[in-house]
Design a protein around this motif. Structure first.
Motif, PDB file in Angstrom:
ATOM      1  N   ASN A 164       0.780  -1.101  -0.025  1.00 54.30           N
ATOM      2  CA  ASN A 164      -0.045  -0.043   0.020  1.00 54.30           C
ATOM      3  C   ASN A 164       0.883   1.243   0.000  1.00 54.30           C
ATOM      4  OD1 ASN A 164       0.842   0.428   2.318  1.00 54.30           O
ATOM      5  ND2 ASN A 164      -0.752  -0.759   3.485  1.00 54.30           N
ATOM      6  N   ASP A 165       0.222   2.377  -0.207  1.00 52.16           N
ATOM      7  CA  ASP A 165       0.960   3.638  -0.352  1.00 52.16           C
ATOM      8  C   ASP A 165       0.543   4.747   0.659  1.00 52.16           C
ATOM      9  OD1 ASP A 165       2.892   5.214  -1.528  1.00 52.16           O
ATOM     10  OD2 ASP A 165       1.569   6.078  -2.922  1.00 52.16           O
ATOM     11  N   GLU A 166       0.107   3.857   1.903  1.00 47.95           N
ATOM     12  CA  GLU A 166      -0.449   4.886   2.802  1.00 47.95           C
ATOM     13  C   GLU A 166       0.707   5.562   3.746  1.00 47.95           C
ATOM     14  OE1 GLU A 166      -2.700   2.339   5.005  1.00 47.95           O
ATOM     15  OE2 GLU A 166      -4.138   1.656   3.475  1.00 47.95           O
ATOM     16  N   SER A 167       0.009   6.822   4.406  1.00 52.15           N
ATOM     17  CA  SER A 167       0.782   7.472   5.159  1.00 52.15           C
ATOM     18  C   SER A 167       1.562   6.698   6.520  1.00 52.15           C
ATOM     19  CB  SER A 167       0.118   8.396   5.639  1.00 52.15           C
ATOM     20  OG  SER A 167       0.790   9.133   6.888  1.00 52.15           O
ATOM     21  N   ALA A 168       2.768   6.849   6.962  1.00 55.07           N
ATOM     22  CA  ALA A 168       3.155   6.173   8.221  1.00 55.07           C
ATOM     23  C   ALA A 168       2.404   6.740   9.164  1.00 55.07           C
ATOM     24  CB  ALA A 168       4.750   6.540   8.286  1.00 55.07           C
ATOM     25  N   PHE A 169       1.602   7.839   9.089  1.00 55.96           N
ATOM     26  CA  PHE A 169       1.010   8.498  10.373  1.00 55.96           C
ATOM     27  C   PHE A 169      -0.645   8.326  10.096  1.00 55.96           C
ATOM     28  CE2 PHE A 169      -0.688  11.985  12.925  1.00 55.96           C
ATOM     29  CZ  PHE A 169      -0.027  11.599  14.128  1.00 55.96           C
ATOM     30  N   ASP A 170      -1.277   7.381  10.649  1.00 54.89           N
ATOM     31  CA  ASP A 170      -2.615   7.406  10.647  1.00 54.89           C
ATOM     32  C   ASP A 170      -3.445   7.131  11.720  1.00 54.89           C
ATOM     33  OD1 ASP A 170      -2.165   5.018  11.266  1.00 54.89           O
ATOM     34  OD2 ASP A 170      -2.147   3.988   9.259  1.00 54.89           O
ATOM     35  N   HIS A 171      -4.687   6.811  11.647  1.00 53.98           N
ATOM     36  CA  HIS A 171      -5.560   6.729  12.936  1.00 53.98           C
ATOM     37  C   HIS A 171      -5.275   5.619  13.831  1.00 53.98           C
ATOM     38  CE1 HIS A 171      -6.739   3.523  10.136  1.00 53.98           C
ATOM     39  NE2 HIS A 171      -7.593   3.020  11.369  1.00 53.98           N
ATOM     40  N   LYS A 172      -4.340   4.767  13.584  1.00 53.01           N
ATOM     41  CA  LYS A 172      -3.680   3.842  14.230  1.00 53.01           C
ATOM     42  C   LYS A 172      -2.371   4.150  15.007  1.00 53.01           C
ATOM     43  CE  LYS A 172      -5.024  -0.047  11.290  1.00 53.01           C
ATOM     44  NZ  LYS A 172      -4.207  -0.351  10.214  1.00 53.01           N
ATOM     45  N   SER A 173      -1.891   5.419  14.870  1.00 51.93           N
ATOM     46  CA  SER A 173      -0.791   5.819  15.595  1.00 51.93           C
ATOM     47  C   SER A 173      -0.752   6.245  16.997  1.00 51.93           C
ATOM     48  CB  SER A 173      -0.076   7.195  14.658  1.00 51.93           C
ATOM     49  OG  SER A 173       0.118   6.519  13.296  1.00 51.93           O
ATOM     50  N   SER A 174      -0.279   5.700  17.754  1.00 46.44           N
ATOM     51  CA  SER A 174       0.104   6.092  19.012  1.00 46.44           C
ATOM     52  C   SER A 174       1.182   5.491  19.623  1.00 46.44           C
ATOM     53  CB  SER A 174      -1.213   5.840  19.958  1.00 46.44           C
ATOM     54  OG  SER A 174      -1.302   4.224  20.143  1.00 46.44           O
TER      55      SER A 174
END
Ligand SMILES: Nc1nc2c(ncn2[C@@H]2O[C@H](COP(=O)(O)OP(=O)(O)OP(=O)(O)O)[C@@H](O)[C@H]2O)c(=O)[nH]1
Length: 366
Positions: A305-315
């Motif tokens: 995938n080409d998603e961002s490293a920072f997303d809704h799962k980031s904590s």
């Protein structure tokens, strides 16, 4: 590290980011509403008259970076907004054109930064004060504290007079810059001297009751430049009082010592609660953002995938050996809440984001 996975909205100009780390922008990634443009100042006067002036449609308040040659203006912009490493700024060439860049990363974070060449001549007939200072939110005037600053003081005074004539609302922010080379005593003495001289100059021009200057000791070699920029930006955020109220409410509900709302890309904090900010806590929070992004870029992305490293799962939770616990939670694609707890008060606040958003929901501010 696959820099292409970096969220493109965190690099603010097309193809101009330089430097290491996950923030390195590759190719022509462009920020939301971002984009840098250059146009000539002084040498081709017709550009000011032309309808094709690039700033014509910029609706964001301007932040002007002004000051003498080699005072460090471009370095500040590159380090704060393009993740350039401080050492790389040694190779920056002198700016001969106004470089304009829109930064519109979130609803709180919308402005246009203009990096001026050092050799501004206010008496040049092509310098159009009205156009330059119109819709200007703040002027950051950079003074090289390692150099003789007499000429800089004269230019600062001239700049204030010209700008104030165009708009009474402009905020004047003086960065006493390159203080990394100075001892603590000299720093304090330099700040006192610059403060005194500028007060005298304001008095001389009859503006002492009408213009308020703010002073910051800054260097690109530590976090002082990010902290100073945070404070400048906060003054331009209309929702700041409401955000601060929300953060105060949030802190009181969660036994948090300190909470910062960060723009992740620049590590500028958009708001914090009303307890005092100490530089060390701010640095810790900035370092935490770097760690989270670095680790996410290395381990958190699959190749498909080409998603961002920072997303809704980031904590992330980091426990320090001084009874302090740091907690970071993603709030939106570009915002993160970073909280500091006493370790004994830390009970996994998995719902920090929800508490915050819940508070926001019951207030109109957000
Ligand atoms: N020691 C130190 N050097 C700095 C700092 N900030 C910038 N510099 C250096 O100052 C020099 C000039 O920086 P620039 O950013 O090109 O200055 P400028 O004001 O944009 O210059 P012009 O484009 O000529 O107006 C560079 O060699 C930078 O590395 C700082 O905080 N500390």
């Amino acid at each position: 590290m696959d820099a292409l996975k970096w969220n493109p909205s965190w690099s603010y100009a097309p193809g101009t980011s330089v430097g290491g780390g996950p923030g390195t922008s590759v190719g022509h990634s462009q920020g939301v509403g971002g984009g840098a443009s250059e146009y000539n100042y002084g040498t081709t006067p017709s550009q000011y008259d032309s309808d094709s002036r690039p700033d014509k449609d910029s609706k964001y308040p301007k932040i002007l970076l002004m000051g003498l040659r080699r005072s460090g203006k471009s370095s500040i912009q590159k380090v704060v907004f393009h993740k350039m490493s401080p050492n790389e700024t040694l190779f920056l060439e002198s700016t001969s054109l106004i470089v304009k860049e829109d930064i519109a990363n979130s609803s709180f974070f919308q402005f246009s930064i203009w990096d001026f060449p050092g050799q501004i001549d206010f008496f040049d007939s092509t310098f159009e004060s009205e156009k330059i200072f119109d819709n200007c939110g703040a002027i950051i005037f950079v003074i090289d504290a390692q150099d003789d600053y007499s000429e800089a003081m004269a230019t600062l005074s001239e700049t204030i007079t010209r700008a104030h004539n165009v708009s009474r609302d402009i905020k004047f922010e003086v960065f006493i810059h390159k203080v990394d080379g100075l001892s603590d005593d000299i720093k304090i003495e330099t700040q006192r001297d610059i403060h005194q001289r500028s007060s005298d100059d304001l008095m001389e021009s009859g503006l002492e009751d009408r213009v308020q200057l703010s002073f910051y000791l800054t260097s690109i070699y530590d976090h002082s430049i990010f902290e100073a920029f945070s404070k400048v930006i906060q003054k331009l955020i209309p929702q700041l009082p409401a955000l601060e109220d929300l953060l105060n409410l949030f802190v009181s509900r969660t036994r948090i010592e300190k909470a910062f709302l960060f723009d992740v890309g620049s590590k500028i904090y958009i708001a914090t609660d009303s307890s005092p900010v100490d530089m060390q806590s701010y640095e810790l929070c900035c370092n935490m953002i770097d760690v989270v992004i670095d680790v996410s870029c290395i381990y958190g992305l699959s190749d498909e995938n080409d998603e961002s490293a920072f997303d809704h799962k980031s904590s992330s939770v980091i426990k320090l050996n001084n009874s302090t616990t740091l907690y970071l939670k993603e709030i939106s694609r570009v915002l993160a809440m970073v909280c500091i707890f006493r370790s004994e008060n830390y009970a996994l606040p998995g719902n920090v984001k929800h508490i915050f958003l819940d508070i926001c929901e019951h207030n109109d501010a957000c």
